[in-house]
Design a protein around this motif. Structure first.
Motif, PDB file in Angstrom:
ATOM      1  N   ASP A   1      14.662   9.036 -23.414  1.00  0.00           N
ATOM      2  CA  ASP A   1      13.898   8.055 -24.192  1.00  0.00           C
ATOM      3  C   ASP A   1      13.367   6.942 -23.312  1.00  0.00           C
ATOM      4  O   ASP A   1      12.187   6.605 -23.342  1.00  0.00           O
ATOM      5  CB  ASP A   1      14.775   7.432 -25.278  1.00  0.00           C
ATOM      6  N   GLU A   2      14.276   6.331 -22.558  1.00  0.00           N
ATOM      7  CA  GLU A   2      13.885   5.186 -21.744  1.00  0.00           C
ATOM      8  C   GLU A   2      14.186   5.477 -20.282  1.00  0.00           C
ATOM      9  O   GLU A   2      15.273   5.156 -19.798  1.00  0.00           O
ATOM     10  CB  GLU A   2      14.663   3.940 -22.202  1.00  0.00           C
ATOM     11  N   PRO A   3      13.265   6.128 -19.603  1.00  0.00           N
ATOM     12  CA  PRO A   3      13.551   6.458 -18.201  1.00  0.00           C
ATOM     13  C   PRO A   3      13.684   5.209 -17.328  1.00  0.00           C
ATOM     14  O   PRO A   3      13.045   4.192 -17.593  1.00  0.00           O
ATOM     15  CB  PRO A   3      12.345   7.305 -17.776  1.00  0.00           C
ATOM     16  N   ASP A   4      14.568   5.285 -16.315  1.00  0.00           N
ATOM     17  CA  ASP A   4      14.639   4.230 -15.299  1.00  0.00           C
ATOM     18  C   ASP A   4      13.414   4.349 -14.406  1.00  0.00           C
ATOM     19  O   ASP A   4      12.881   5.441 -14.228  1.00  0.00           O
ATOM     20  CB  ASP A   4      15.885   4.401 -14.425  1.00  0.00           C
ATOM     21  N   THR A   5      13.008   3.251 -13.838  1.00  0.00           N
ATOM     22  CA  THR A   5      11.895   3.316 -12.895  1.00  0.00           C
ATOM     23  C   THR A   5      12.442   3.169 -11.479  1.00  0.00           C
ATOM     24  O   THR A   5      13.134   2.200 -11.167  1.00  0.00           O
ATOM     25  CB  THR A   5      10.870   2.212 -13.185  1.00  0.00           C
TER      26      THR A   5
ATOM     27  N   THR B   1       0.832  -1.211   0.000  1.00  0.00           N
ATOM     28  CA  THR B   1       0.000   0.000   0.000  1.00  0.00           C
ATOM     29  C   THR B   1       0.864   1.258   0.000  1.00  0.00           C
ATOM     30  O   THR B   1       0.413   2.320  -0.410  1.00  0.00           O
ATOM     31  CB  THR B   1      -0.917   0.034   1.233  1.00  0.00           C
ATOM     32  N   THR B   2       2.085   1.154   0.497  1.00  0.00           N
ATOM     33  CA  THR B   2       2.925   2.356   0.576  1.00  0.00           C
ATOM     34  C   THR B   2       3.909   2.439  -0.588  1.00  0.00           C
ATOM     35  O   THR B   2       4.659   3.402  -0.677  1.00  0.00           O
ATOM     36  CB  THR B   2       3.725   2.376   1.893  1.00  0.00           C
ATOM     37  N   ALA B   3       3.927   1.424  -1.461  1.00  0.00           N
ATOM     38  CA  ALA B   3       4.912   1.430  -2.549  1.00  0.00           C
ATOM     39  C   ALA B   3       4.502   2.406  -3.642  1.00  0.00           C
ATOM     40  O   ALA B   3       3.324   2.553  -3.952  1.00  0.00           O
ATOM     41  CB  ALA B   3       5.051   0.032  -3.122  1.00  0.00           C
ATOM     42  N   TYR B   4       5.471   3.093  -4.196  1.00  0.00           N
ATOM     43  CA  TYR B   4       5.183   3.917  -5.363  1.00  0.00           C
ATOM     44  C   TYR B   4       6.447   4.018  -6.211  1.00  0.00           C
ATOM     45  O   TYR B   4       7.550   3.745  -5.746  1.00  0.00           O
ATOM     46  CB  TYR B   4       4.629   5.285  -4.992  1.00  0.00           C
ATOM     47  N   SER B   5       6.262   4.401  -7.470  1.00  0.00           N
ATOM     48  CA  SER B   5       7.418   4.460  -8.373  1.00  0.00           C
ATOM     49  C   SER B   5       7.400   5.781  -9.129  1.00  0.00           C
ATOM     50  O   SER B   5       6.377   6.452  -9.214  1.00  0.00           O
ATOM     51  CB  SER B   5       7.368   3.293  -9.354  1.00  0.00           C
ATOM     52  N   TRP B   6       8.557   6.138  -9.660  1.00  0.00           N
ATOM     53  CA  TRP B   6       8.650   7.375 -10.422  1.00  0.00           C
ATOM     54  C   TRP B   6       9.775   7.231 -11.443  1.00  0.00           C
ATOM     55  O   TRP B   6      10.690   6.419 -11.242  1.00  0.00           O
ATOM     56  CB  TRP B   6       8.876   8.558  -9.492  1.00  0.00           C
ATOM     57  N   PRO B   7       9.716   8.000 -12.545  1.00  0.00           N
ATOM     58  CA  PRO B   7      10.752   7.875 -13.555  1.00  0.00           C
ATOM     59  C   PRO B   7      11.981   8.713 -13.201  1.00  0.00           C
ATOM     60  O   PRO B   7      11.863   9.737 -12.532  1.00  0.00           O
ATOM     61  CB  PRO B   7      10.070   8.413 -14.816  1.00  0.00           C
ATOM     62  N   ALA B   8      13.147   8.246 -13.623  1.00  0.00           N
ATOM     63  CA  ALA B   8      14.391   8.994 -13.408  1.00  0.00           C
ATOM     64  C   ALA B   8      15.205   8.958 -14.693  1.00  0.00           C
ATOM     65  O   ALA B   8      15.034   8.049 -15.527  1.00  0.00           O
ATOM     66  CB  ALA B   8      15.183   8.377 -12.257  1.00  0.00           C
ATOM     67  N   CYS B   9      16.091   9.905 -14.856  1.00  0.00           N
ATOM     68  CA  CYS B   9      16.943   9.993 -16.040  1.00  0.00           C
ATOM     69  C   CYS B   9      17.858   8.774 -16.113  1.00  0.00           C
ATOM     70  O   CYS B   9      18.480   8.415 -15.110  1.00  0.00           O
ATOM     71  CB  CYS B   9      17.752  11.281 -15.979  1.00  0.00           C
ATOM     72  N   ASN B  10      17.937   8.138 -17.290  1.00  0.00           N
ATOM     73  CA  ASN B  10      18.787   6.953 -17.389  1.00  0.00           C
ATOM     74  C   ASN B  10      20.266   7.304 -17.559  1.00  0.00           C
ATOM     75  O   ASN B  10      21.112   6.429 -17.606  1.00  0.00           O
ATOM     76  CB  ASN B  10      18.304   6.028 -18.520  1.00  0.00           C
ATOM     77  N   ARG B  11      20.587   8.590 -17.659  1.00  0.00           N
ATOM     78  CA  ARG B  11      22.004   8.966 -17.740  1.00  0.00           C
ATOM     79  C   ARG B  11      22.544   9.410 -16.384  1.00  0.00           C
ATOM     80  O   ARG B  11      23.540   8.900 -15.904  1.00  0.00           O
ATOM     81  CB  ARG B  11      22.177  10.137 -18.711  1.00  0.00           C
ATOM     82  N   CYS B  12      21.882  10.416 -15.764  1.00  0.00           N
ATOM     83  CA  CYS B  12      22.447  10.977 -14.527  1.00  0.00           C
ATOM     84  C   CYS B  12      21.696  10.500 -13.294  1.00  0.00           C
ATOM     85  O   CYS B  12      22.135  10.736 -12.170  1.00  0.00           O
ATOM     86  CB  CYS B  12      22.453  12.501 -14.577  1.00  0.00           C
TER      87      CYS B  12
ATOM     88  N   ASN C   1      14.633  14.920 -11.584  1.00  0.00           N
ATOM     89  CA  ASN C   1      14.160  16.248 -11.973  1.00  0.00           C
ATOM     90  C   ASN C   1      13.887  16.243 -13.481  1.00  0.00           C
ATOM     91  O   ASN C   1      14.688  16.702 -14.278  1.00  0.00           O
ATOM     92  CB  ASN C   1      15.223  17.286 -11.583  1.00  0.00           C
ATOM     93  N   LEU C   2      12.740  15.659 -13.870  1.00  0.00           N
ATOM     94  CA  LEU C   2      12.365  15.556 -15.287  1.00  0.00           C
ATOM     95  C   LEU C   2      11.189  16.471 -15.552  1.00  0.00           C
ATOM     96  O   LEU C   2      10.352  16.674 -14.677  1.00  0.00           O
ATOM     97  CB  LEU C   2      11.972  14.115 -15.635  1.00  0.00           C
ATOM     98  N   GLU C   3      11.146  17.042 -16.778  1.00  0.00           N
ATOM     99  CA  GLU C   3       9.964  17.844 -17.097  1.00  0.00           C
ATOM    100  C   GLU C   3       9.213  17.220 -18.263  1.00  0.00           C
ATOM    101  O   GLU C   3       9.788  16.561 -19.127  1.00  0.00           O
ATOM    102  CB  GLU C   3      10.344  19.299 -17.365  1.00  0.00           C
ATOM    103  N   MET C   4       7.893  17.462 -18.243  1.00  0.00           N
ATOM    104  CA  MET C   4       7.010  16.902 -19.273  1.00  0.00           C
ATOM    105  C   MET C   4       6.990  17.835 -20.473  1.00  0.00           C
ATOM    106  O   MET C   4       6.844  19.050 -20.323  1.00  0.00           O
ATOM    107  CB  MET C   4       5.587  16.799 -18.712  1.00  0.00           C
TER     108      MET C   4
ATOM    109  N   PRO D   1      10.357  11.799 -27.437  1.00  0.00           N
ATOM    110  CA  PRO D   1       9.862  11.393 -26.123  1.00  0.00           C
ATOM    111  C   PRO D   1       9.346  12.609 -25.370  1.00  0.00           C
ATOM    112  O   PRO D   1       9.801  13.721 -25.597  1.00  0.00           O
ATOM    113  CB  PRO D   1      11.103  10.811 -25.465  1.00  0.00           C
ATOM    114  N   ASN D   2       8.399  12.356 -24.481  1.00  0.00           N
ATOM    115  CA  ASN D   2       7.788  13.506 -23.830  1.00  0.00           C
ATOM    116  C   ASN D   2       8.420  13.856 -22.477  1.00  0.00           C
ATOM    117  O   ASN D   2       7.897  14.655 -21.742  1.00  0.00           O
ATOM    118  CB  ASN D   2       6.274  13.315 -23.702  1.00  0.00           C
ATOM    119  N   LEU D   3       9.601  13.261 -22.160  1.00  0.00           N
ATOM    120  CA  LEU D   3      10.293  13.611 -20.917  1.00  0.00           C
ATOM    121  C   LEU D   3      11.645  14.241 -21.253  1.00  0.00           C
ATOM    122  O   LEU D   3      12.330  13.834 -22.193  1.00  0.00           O
ATOM    123  CB  LEU D   3      10.526  12.375 -20.046  1.00  0.00           C
TER     124      LEU D   3
END
Ligand SMILES: [Zn+2]
Length: 580
Positions: free
Chosen positions: A517-521, A481-492, A496-499, A505-507
């Motif tokens: 292109d392919e964000p880490d989760t 119930t407390t788990a959540y995920s978010w995208p992160a930059c696959n390089r650095c 701090n990603l913007e839409m 790609p839209n990030l």
């Protein structure tokens, strides 16, 4: 209340100075002491007690003697037991040893004020009259006694004389923005786009000095506002330890030990004085015996002034009365036998924990500290830990360079001056000063180098909240119930990603300034861990694990921050993985 049957004594030297009728020495009095005052004084038959104004006198019809009430500002000047069997208490050999002049003396002098010219002429003729605490000193432009200067001119008015004091401490206190003026201003001005006030406004502090005169009396002088609190260092260098003249000061308040325990814990750390004190009774200094027997002050004055109110005298060296903060190791600071004590040390800040949702400097912040001594290979003796938690309360003013360091994730070395140790917890509060240590390898030899990784204590059942420790175990459950995920930059790795709404790609990564292109989760989840600690539920908040693959996984040793400890009905510890 305690009721004491007393005999009034003329203050020493009164006959010499007084011009009015002779004092009614030996008159019988009843004196009422409140429970707090009595606990501090512990009056016993034969003791000498100086009752400072303001007090009140009560005459009761049909009772032969008067009663003295509201004796909140009383101090023991000698003990019956300390006089020795041979000496006659009536001789009062040390009655004047610690005490400033009484109100009677002062009134006597005020009556004599009409004859100022005469007195001044007399004073000019008498060599060394400035050093004599009493009569002539009051009329001199420079006084050596705070009490004399203050009592002589009343509590409402300003002190017209210059008073020679030693600046024991320079610090600043936060100024609340809650004044009616600022609230009004906020209403009249158009609202700012951001709710946060500019940093300069937020960081305003008031400069304060703790001073002591040659008779041992302390006062706090509240001075001007510091627009940039980093200026504090300049005033410390200019004033602390030096003999200064106080001028143009006003009396704000008289504070007692009972009402201002923090301030008096600092005063106690400066007691007994470094050198023999002057006394008001005679030109000779107090003997070493009476100095060590002297009780620490039970009250002090709050004064106000401006920047020009503190003026160093020509002497550039530190006063012999100055007691600089003694630098301790973190272990000494934690293990000091005294229950409440001020301590000063240098330590490395490993981890910072802000009050939820607030910036450092706005709420209380917990710092996890260590130093080379605590990190030594050999286990430190006793119950001392590898790391120590310190709470920086909102009453401690932080300079902008300290705030900057605390808001950055890197470990930093800081010096803590006059931190309080209360009930085993280190605390930076009123009068404490936190400073960033300069990274200068010349001035700091490599003795401070810490092992990598830093050594932590293993988690035990005795652990307290807001500490760090190391933990190994097996994941036995996941709180989905407390788990959540978010995208992160696959390089650095930045989150701090913007839409970018209408593009593919839209990030876009803000630090890298490039499309993702392919964000880490990234996943944050809370897991239940089984460890060597039996009969205990451990819930750990982890960053960066895949929910599907964690069950049964062995983890550790991890550095964890202890968030919550519940001991009833069973031991339950809430932890959070941290990076050190
Ligand atoms: Zn990036």
């Amino acid at each position: 209340m305690q009721l004491a049957r007393c005999e009034r004594r003329p203050p020493p030297g009164e006959g010499r100075r007084r011009r009015g009728p002779p004092p009614e020495g030996g008159a019988r009095l009843l004196v009422l002491f409140s429970r707090e005052t009595a606990a501090g004084l512990m009056p016993a038959p034969g003791d000498g007690i100086h009752v400072y104004p303001p007090w009140q006198i009560l005459s009761i019809e049909g009772l032969s003697c008067n009663a003295i009430l509201n004796t909140h500002f009383s101090q023991k000047v000698f003990c019956a037991g300390k006089l020795g069997a041979a000496s006659d208490p009536r001789g009062l050999p040390s009655a004047g040893r610690c005490g400033p002049p009484s109100l009677c003396t002062t009134f006597g002098l005020l009556e004599a004020c009409g004859a100022t010219a005469e007195m001044e002429a007399e004073q000019g003729a008498a060599p060394g009259s400035r050093r004599r605490g009493g009569g002539s000193g009051l009329l001199a432009r420079r006084s050596l006694s705070l009490l004399e200067a203050i009592e002589g001119l009343g509590q409402a008015g300003s002190v017209g004389q210059d008073v020679e004091v030693v600046v024991q401490r320079v610090y600043s206190v936060p100024v609340s923005d809650g004044s009616p003026g600022s609230a009004l201003k906020a209403r009249l001005l158009p609202p700012r786009s951001s709710a946060a006030p500019p940093p300069a406004e937020k960081g305003k502090t008031r400069l304060c000095v703790l001073v002591q005169d040659g008779y041992g009396t302390f006062s706090v002088v509240q001075l001007h506002l510091l627009p940039r609190s980093d200026d504090l260092h300049r005033y410390c260098r200019q004033w602390q330890g030096r003999t200064c003249l106080l001028r143009g000061i006003k009396v704000v308040q008289r504070v007692t030990r009972e009402r201002s325990t923090r301030l008096f814990s600092l005063i106690d750390s400066l007691w007994p004085p470094a050198v023999p004190l002057q006394d008001h009774g005679d030109t000779a200094s107090m003997s070493p015996e009476s100095r060590s027997a002297a009780v620490a002050p039970r009250f002090c004055y709050l004064l106000s002034g401006q920047e020009s109110s503190v003026e160093p005298t020509g002497d550039r060296t530190a006063s012999p009365l100055y007691l600089p903060p003694t630098k301790q190791t973190l272990r000494d600071a934690v293990q000091s036998p005294r229950q409440t004590r001020r301590c000063s040390f240098v330590a490395t800040v490993l981890h910072k924990r802000k009050t939820q949702g607030r910036d450092v400097g706005q709420g209380e912040v917990w710092l996890l500290l260590t130093d080379a001594g605590l990190q030594e290979e050999r286990r430190p003796e006793g119950p001392c830990r590898r790391t120590v938690a310190l709470c920086v309360s909102t009453s401690c003013a932080l300079t902008s360079s300290v705030l900057e360091s605390l808001n950055s994730p890197a470990p930093c070395r800081m010096s803590f001056r006059d931190a309080v140790r209360e009930h085993g917890v280190l605390l930076c509060a009123e009068q404490s000063v936190v400073e960033v240590c300069s990274v200068d390898p010349e001035s700091e030899p490599r003795a401070e180098a810490l092992p990598r990784p830093v050594r932590l204590d293993p988690l035990t059942a005795e652990v307290t909240p807001n500490s760090v420790c190391s933990l190994s175990g097996v994941i036995v459950g996941v709180d989905e119930t407390t788990a959540y995920s978010w995208p992160a930059c696959n390089r650095c790795g930045s989150d701090n990603l913007e839409m970018l709404p209408e593009r593919r790609p839209n990030l876009r990564c803000v630090p890298c300034e490039s499309p993702v292109d392919e964000p880490d989760t990234r996943v944050q989840l809370e897991v239940f861990l089984s460890s060597s600690l039996s009969n205990c539920t451990l819930k750990v908040k982890f960053p960066g694990y895949d929910v599907e693959k964690v069950l049964g996984k062995e983890v550790g040793p991890l550095a964890v921050y202890v968030r919550v400890v519940t001991r009833k009905p069973a031991l339950w510890i809430g932890l959070e993985e941290i990076c050190l």
